[in-house]
Design an enzyme around this catalytic site. Structure first.
Site, PDB file in Angstrom:
ATOM      1  N   GLU A 107       6.432 -15.142  97.232  1.00  0.00           N
ATOM      2  CA  GLU A 107       7.808 -15.528  97.519  1.00  0.00           C
ATOM      3  C   GLU A 107       8.582 -14.355  98.111  1.00  0.00           C
ATOM      4  O   GLU A 107       8.192 -13.205  97.963  1.00  0.00           O
ATOM      5  CB  GLU A 107       8.488 -16.051  96.247  1.00  0.00           C
ATOM      6  N   MET A 125       7.661 -26.561  96.575  1.00  0.00           N
ATOM      7  CA  MET A 125       8.468 -26.289  95.379  1.00  0.00           C
ATOM      8  C   MET A 125       9.806 -27.038  95.495  1.00  0.00           C
ATOM      9  O   MET A 125      10.874 -26.433  95.643  1.00  0.00           O
ATOM     10  CB  MET A 125       8.646 -24.782  95.204  1.00  0.00           C
ATOM     11  N   TRP A 167       5.958 -28.521  87.623  1.00  0.00           N
ATOM     12  CA  TRP A 167       6.426 -27.237  87.074  1.00  0.00           C
ATOM     13  C   TRP A 167       7.402 -27.551  85.954  1.00  0.00           C
ATOM     14  O   TRP A 167       8.488 -28.031  86.199  1.00  0.00           O
ATOM     15  CB  TRP A 167       7.112 -26.371  88.127  1.00  0.00           C
TER      16      TRP A 167
END
Length: 432
Positions: A215, A278, A409
């Site tokens: 990231e 994500m 997640w």
């Protein structure tokens, strides 16, 4: 999916819907069935075939008798918690109607210290288990996960789930480092050391693949990152390992910001076997109150992703957490409290709050008041969370867009309604 109304009880709902109170309580894992909240969702299931356990039966013998897998029995009977204990007189669900939306793959993230009962209950639903995480030191050596990852690897294999090693740009301080990423991507010798150390861990620990989550990649390294992934894949594929890469939730190639600019969707998608979007954190700890993954924003990300990445390579990110904000929100000062979706419903019940549903975000929320111990004044709170309705909408996107699957997640706290809806809509691809 039933929405609780004023005056409802588990018993009246069961009577109206031709099912039993015990089935509703068991399927939805209701800890206090006497306390329902207005607006709360309940998943009502109707098996097409059941079996009453007799003396001498084992879960294996029942599975063999009906030609089903143990994983199917565990998915259809989450009260078994992935275990083999059964008793005479117990009613097991052998089959439901064939899931209408086809077959998908699933992934779930877990820390090595996950409660083993939660893990065993969840593994029958997972194609892959991503174990969080290996970080990287400046010299290219790897920082192992906190806890005993080897036990998770063994348990995953026991249930036919492929364990994935996670490699992230986390430092020993536990933060994502763009400087670390830049050094790896610009120094070939350092990148090679990272790859060699990764291969050694994969072989030694018995992982089945790798999930890379770099990231905050500086924009100037957007081409170097796919090249690094390509080099990894050249090493992984001949040895039978699968390669995933996690991607920030972009809605265009021109999207600005450190989180986005270093992720080239098309090039990364070409370099790996699967990508993980994500698609969460619109509502986040330090941000203003809103849904964690509002449906229109999620759709915008997928609409862009499918123009750059083959659909069969895309996993949609699915959040499994909620946030509680104290109002009024003050940017730079306010900080939301994270809690599980199950705890959010319990909180609504405790505060006698009526659960609302935002039709645009396709997400539930509620308001409540709590006395501030410091001032003695009542402060308003708002909680955004997920329930069966919002999960149904998110999970249907997998088929609407013909994606490979969904990635949760995280799975640290068991969310019964997520897996009840998933099991009702899809057949989950298994490795055994």
């Amino acid at each position: 999916i039933y929405i609780v109304k004023e005056g409802d009880s588990v018993y009246s709902i069961a009577k109206k819907n031709n099912t039993s109170p015990s089935r509703i309580i068991t399927d939805n894992n209701l800890e206090n069935p006497q306390k329902l909240s207005i607006g709360q969702t309940l998943v009502l299931l109707y098996p097409t075939l059941t079996y009453t356990v007799r003396g001498g039966d084992t879960l294996n013998s029942i599975a063999n008798a009906y030609g089903v897998s143990l994983n199917q029995l565990w998915r259809n009977n989450p009260q078994l918690a992935g275990g083999n204990y059964i008793y005479p007189g117990q009613i097991l669900n052998i089959a439901y109607e064939t899931p209408p939306l086809g077959t998908v793959k699933t992934n779930g993230y877990a820390y090595p210290y996950i409660d083993r009962s939660v893990l065993r209950t969840t593994l029958p639903y997972l194609t892959y288990l991503s174990i969080f995480t290996y970080g990287i030191r400046p010299d290219g050596t790897l920082i192992p996960p906190t806890g005993v990852a080897s036990e998770l690897i063994s348990l995953a294999k026991e249930y036919g789930t492929t364990p994935l090693m996670m490699l992230t740009s986390l430092t020993e301080e536990g933060t994502f480092s763009n400087e670390l990423v830049a050094n790896i991507l610009k120094e070939e010798a350092l990148a090679d050391r990272v790859i060699e150390n990764t291969m050694a861990v994969l072989r030694e620990k018995g992982y089945g693949g790798l999930d890379v989550d770099f990231e905050y990649i500086p924009a100037e390294y957007r081409e170097a990152y796919p090249a690094f992934l390509n080099k990894l894949r050249e090493r992984l594929t001949p040895e039978g390992y699968v390669l995933f890469a996690s991607l920030a939730p972009k809605n265009s190639a021109e999207q600005r910001g450190l989180l986005y600019e270093g992720h080239d969707y098309g090039a990364v998608g070409e370099a790996v076997d699967y990508t993980l979007l994500m698609t969460y954190e619109w509502g986040y700890t330090y941000g203003p109150p809103q849904a964690v993954s509002p449906l229109p924003e999620v759709r915008r990300v997928i609409d862009y992703a499918v123009t750059e990445i083959p659909r069969e390579k895309i996993f949609l990110g699915i959040p499994n957490y909620a946030y509680d904000w104290t109002l009024p929100f003050v940017r730079g000062e306010s900080q939301a409290r994270a809690l599980s979706n199950v705890a959010a419903v319990q909180l609504a019940s405790d505060k006698k709050a009526e659960i609302q549903f935002d039709e645009t975000a396709q997400t539930p929320y509620f308001h409540y008041y709590e006395r501030d111990p410091a001032t003695g004044n009542a402060r308003e709170h708002v909680v955004w969370f997920d329930d069966a309705r919002s999960m149904d909408q998110k999970l249907r996107l997998l088929r609407d867009y013909d994606l490979a699957g969904g990635s949760v997640w995280n799975i640290m706290r068991y969310f019964p309604q997520l897996w009840l809806v998933m099991n009702s809509l899809y057949t989950i691809e298994r490795n055994t």
